[in-house]
Design an enzyme around this catalytic site. Structure first.
Site, mmCIF file in Angstrom:
data_model
loop_
_atom_site.group_PDB
_atom_site.id
_atom_site.type_symbol
_atom_site.label_atom_id
_atom_site.label_comp_id
_atom_site.label_asym_id
_atom_site.label_seq_id
_atom_site.Cartn_x
_atom_site.Cartn_y
_atom_site.Cartn_z
ATOM 1 N N GLY A 224 0.789 -1.228 0.000
ATOM 2 C CA GLY A 224 0.000 0.000 0.000
ATOM 3 C C GLY A 224 0.818 1.273 0.000
ATOM 4 N N PRO A 260 4.736 -5.012 -1.038
ATOM 5 C CG PRO A 260 6.891 -4.171 -1.415
ATOM 6 C CD PRO A 260 6.148 -5.258 -0.704
ATOM 7 N NE ARG A 262 -0.362 2.435 -5.707
ATOM 8 C CZ ARG A 262 -1.608 2.429 -6.196
ATOM 9 N NH1 ARG A 262 -1.844 2.963 -7.378
ATOM 10 N NH2 ARG A 262 -2.590 1.909 -5.498
ATOM 11 N NE ARG A 298 -3.939 3.094 -10.540
ATOM 12 C CZ ARG A 298 -3.778 4.282 -10.041
ATOM 13 N NH1 ARG A 298 -3.311 5.259 -10.801
ATOM 14 N NH2 ARG A 298 -4.091 4.525 -8.784
ATOM 15 C CB CYS A 328 -18.772 3.425 -27.155
ATOM 16 S SG CYS A 328 -18.166 3.195 -28.819
ATOM 17 C CD GLU A 329 -18.257 2.884 -20.467
ATOM 18 O OE1 GLU A 329 -18.226 3.606 -19.456
ATOM 19 O OE2 GLU A 329 -18.403 1.664 -20.440
ATOM 20 C CE1 TYR A 357 -2.784 -3.438 -8.060
ATOM 21 C CE2 TYR A 357 -1.539 -1.467 -7.493
ATOM 22 C CZ TYR A 357 -1.991 -2.739 -7.180
ATOM 23 O OH TYR A 357 -1.629 -3.302 -5.976
HETATM 24 N N1 LLP Z 1 -1.273 -6.902 -0.202
HETATM 25 C C1 LLP Z 1 -2.602 -7.014 -0.274
HETATM 26 C C2 LLP Z 1 -3.294 -7.974 0.593
HETATM 27 C C3 LLP Z 1 -3.325 -6.217 -1.178
HETATM 28 O O1 LLP Z 1 -4.636 -6.317 -1.235
HETATM 29 C C4 LLP Z 1 -2.633 -5.287 -2.009
HETATM 30 C C5 LLP Z 1 -3.342 -4.451 -2.967
HETATM 31 C C6 LLP Z 1 -1.217 -5.213 -1.897
HETATM 32 C C7 LLP Z 1 -0.579 -6.027 -0.971
HETATM 33 C C8 LLP Z 1 -0.394 -4.294 -2.732
HETATM 34 O O2 LLP Z 1 -0.735 -2.960 -2.566
HETATM 35 P P1 LLP Z 1 0.191 -1.828 -3.248
HETATM 36 O O3 LLP Z 1 1.525 -1.875 -2.572
HETATM 37 O O4 LLP Z 1 0.312 -2.129 -4.687
HETATM 38 O O5 LLP Z 1 -0.558 -0.583 -3.008
HETATM 39 N N2 LLP Z 1 -6.124 -1.124 -8.506
HETATM 40 C C9 LLP Z 1 -5.821 -0.142 -7.489
HETATM 41 C C10 LLP Z 1 -5.009 -0.724 -6.370
HETATM 42 C C11 LLP Z 1 -5.642 -1.922 -5.710
HETATM 43 C C12 LLP Z 1 -4.819 -2.501 -4.598
HETATM 44 C C13 LLP Z 1 -5.372 -3.797 -4.114
HETATM 45 N N3 LLP Z 1 -4.607 -4.459 -3.120
HETATM 46 C C14 LLP Z 1 -5.129 1.043 -8.137
HETATM 47 O O6 LLP Z 1 -4.905 1.025 -9.342
HETATM 48 O O7 LLP Z 1 -4.824 2.026 -7.459
#
Ligand code: LLP
Length: 398
Positions: A224, A260, A262, A298, A328-329, A357
């Site tokens: 996150g 991690p 993203r 996104r 088409c949106e 993502y």
């Molecule tokens: N661990 C778990 C249990 C998760 O659900 C997630 C992301 C991560 C790790 C990795 O999170 P990150 O470090 O990538 O923030 N599609 C959305 C993001 C959805 C994240 C879902 N879970 C976007 O494009 O912002």
């Protein structure tokens, strides 16, 4: 001709381009921030392209997966199963069986029903399932509501009292083996405070379990970690890791995990798209490109802002434009009200910070074949996923 222009000519557009060097660099920063035993588990959902994942597997990273499909991808990319944690609120029994057979490090369990199912599947296979419970600490991570996960009104994790009960049950069940605790409070989080609060809650739970005779092996604080798309001030890995290490200072026996996604891959990818048409209404300047919400959802989904650059900008006055795709949106845009130089048909735009993502969330909506993906490693570029064809669109239809 620039590398990007050459790649667009060779592989066509829309095209994702990733940099292995940048992925490695980000991984190493996280890895080297820890001063105690730790494992950085790449959240495969951010970008499950095998070539990208393989870069991290070769670095020795672990993986965080959420489906049987991601399990297969993680194994194919070379992640050691003993370094894979299986997350997700709705694992099927088939997925559990696949994870057990592969020998994953842990199942992050998110409900009492799931714990029952896991025990049943393990019993059937004659295996012991490694269990870590996902704690929902009821913490507001102050992020986009679609990607906040740590509040009691989110579907994720279990509250502290239930977590204790699940651990007691798991500890008594010979089909299960308690291994750790997990917590993930959301995504694109840019402040350390919610992590500190979550880590304190997780550390307290681990401590009280230990007093009750249940010793954990690891604490997994999820992912996150926010990045800078526009003007956010992202978390410094070192500062965040320090926060986590401080919270667990009295429990040196716990291995620390993070997941991690993203922050490892977003900066390492861009979406290359070509100008199809220009059009001007009485109100707006539109640039219609061949990339769409199907390629990078996104902006449409979260109103997300991605930096955008013209590959070979022409001279002339910059004016505001909406960069839109062919879907088409009206929600199909890659950028809105963006200051852009004059553009002509065929000009290339690069949508930056699209390594996370992006392709992973792409779809075939409007029957659009998915984009191709290329990886640049040590100055050499290669195609790592071919562009889909019309035949891919109907594959499987009867
Ligand atoms: N661990 C778990 C249990 C998760 O659900 C997630 C992301 C991560 C790790 C990795 O999170 P990150 O470090 O990538 O923030 N599609 C959305 C993001 C959805 C994240 C879902 N879970 C976007 O494009 O912002």
């Amino acid at each position: 001709m620039s590398l990007l222009a050459a790649l667009a000519r060779r592989y066509g557009t829309p095209l994702y381009v990733y940099s292995a060097d940048i992925v490695r660099e980000h991984y190493r920063i996280w890895r080297e921030s820890f001063t105690r035993p730790a494992l950085v588990c790449y959240a495969l959902k951010a970008n499950s392209c095998r070539a990208v994942a393989a870069v991290l597997a070769r670095e020795g990273a672990g993986a965080d997966i959420v489906s049987g499909g991601e399990l297969r991808r993680a194994c194919a990319a070379g992640f050691a199963p003993a370094r894979i944690v299986f997350s997700g609120v709705g694992k099927s029994e088939e997925e559990m069986a696949a994870g057990l057979r592969a020998g994953v490090k842990a199942f992050n369990v998110e409900s009492s029903d799931e714990l029952d199912a896991l025990a049943r599947v393990a019993g059937r296979l004659g295996l012991r399932a490694p269990v870590s419970v996902r704690l929902n600490p009821d913490i507001d991570a102050r992020t986009h509501p679609h990607i906040a996960t740590g509040r009691a009104d989110n579907k994720f994790g279990v509250e502290i009292a239930e977590a204790r009960a699940l651990y007691r049950r798991a500890a008594r069940d010979h089909r299960l083996r308690v291994t750790g605790v997990q917590c993930h409070i959301g995504s694109q989080i840019t402040s350390a405070a919610p992590y500190r609060r979550a880590a304190v809650a997780v550390a307290a739970l681990a401590k009280s379990l230990k007093r009750g005779g249940i010793a954990l092996g690891f604490a997994d604080m999820g992912g996150g970690f926010g990045i800078r798309y526009k003007d956010e001030t992202p978390l410094e890995p070192e500062a965040l890791v320090k926060t986590l290490e401080e919270a667990f200072a009295e429990q040196p026996e716990l291995e620390l995990l993070i997941e991690p996604g993203r922050s490892l891959v977003a900066d390492a990818g861009l979406l290359l798209t070509k100008v199809l048409y220009r059009k001007q209404t009485s109100k707006r300047r539109f640039v219609v490109v061949d990339g769409a919400m199907t390629d990078l959802p996104r902006p449409a989904l979260y109103g997300a802002w991605h930096p955008m650059e013209v590959v070979a900008p022409r001279r002339g006055k910059k004016t505001m434009a909406d960069v839109v795709g062919p879907v088409c949106e009206s929600g199909d845009f890659l950028a809105r009200r963006r200051l852009l130089p004059p553009l002509e048909r065929g000009d290339l735009l690069a949508v930056l910070k699209a390594g996370a993502y992006g392709f992973a969330m792409s779809s075939q909506y409007n029957s659009r074949p998915r984009a191709a993906e290329a990886l640049v490693d040590g100055g050499k570029a290669r195609l790592v996923r071919r562009r889909e064809t019309d035949r891919d669109l109907t594959r499987g239809e009867l």
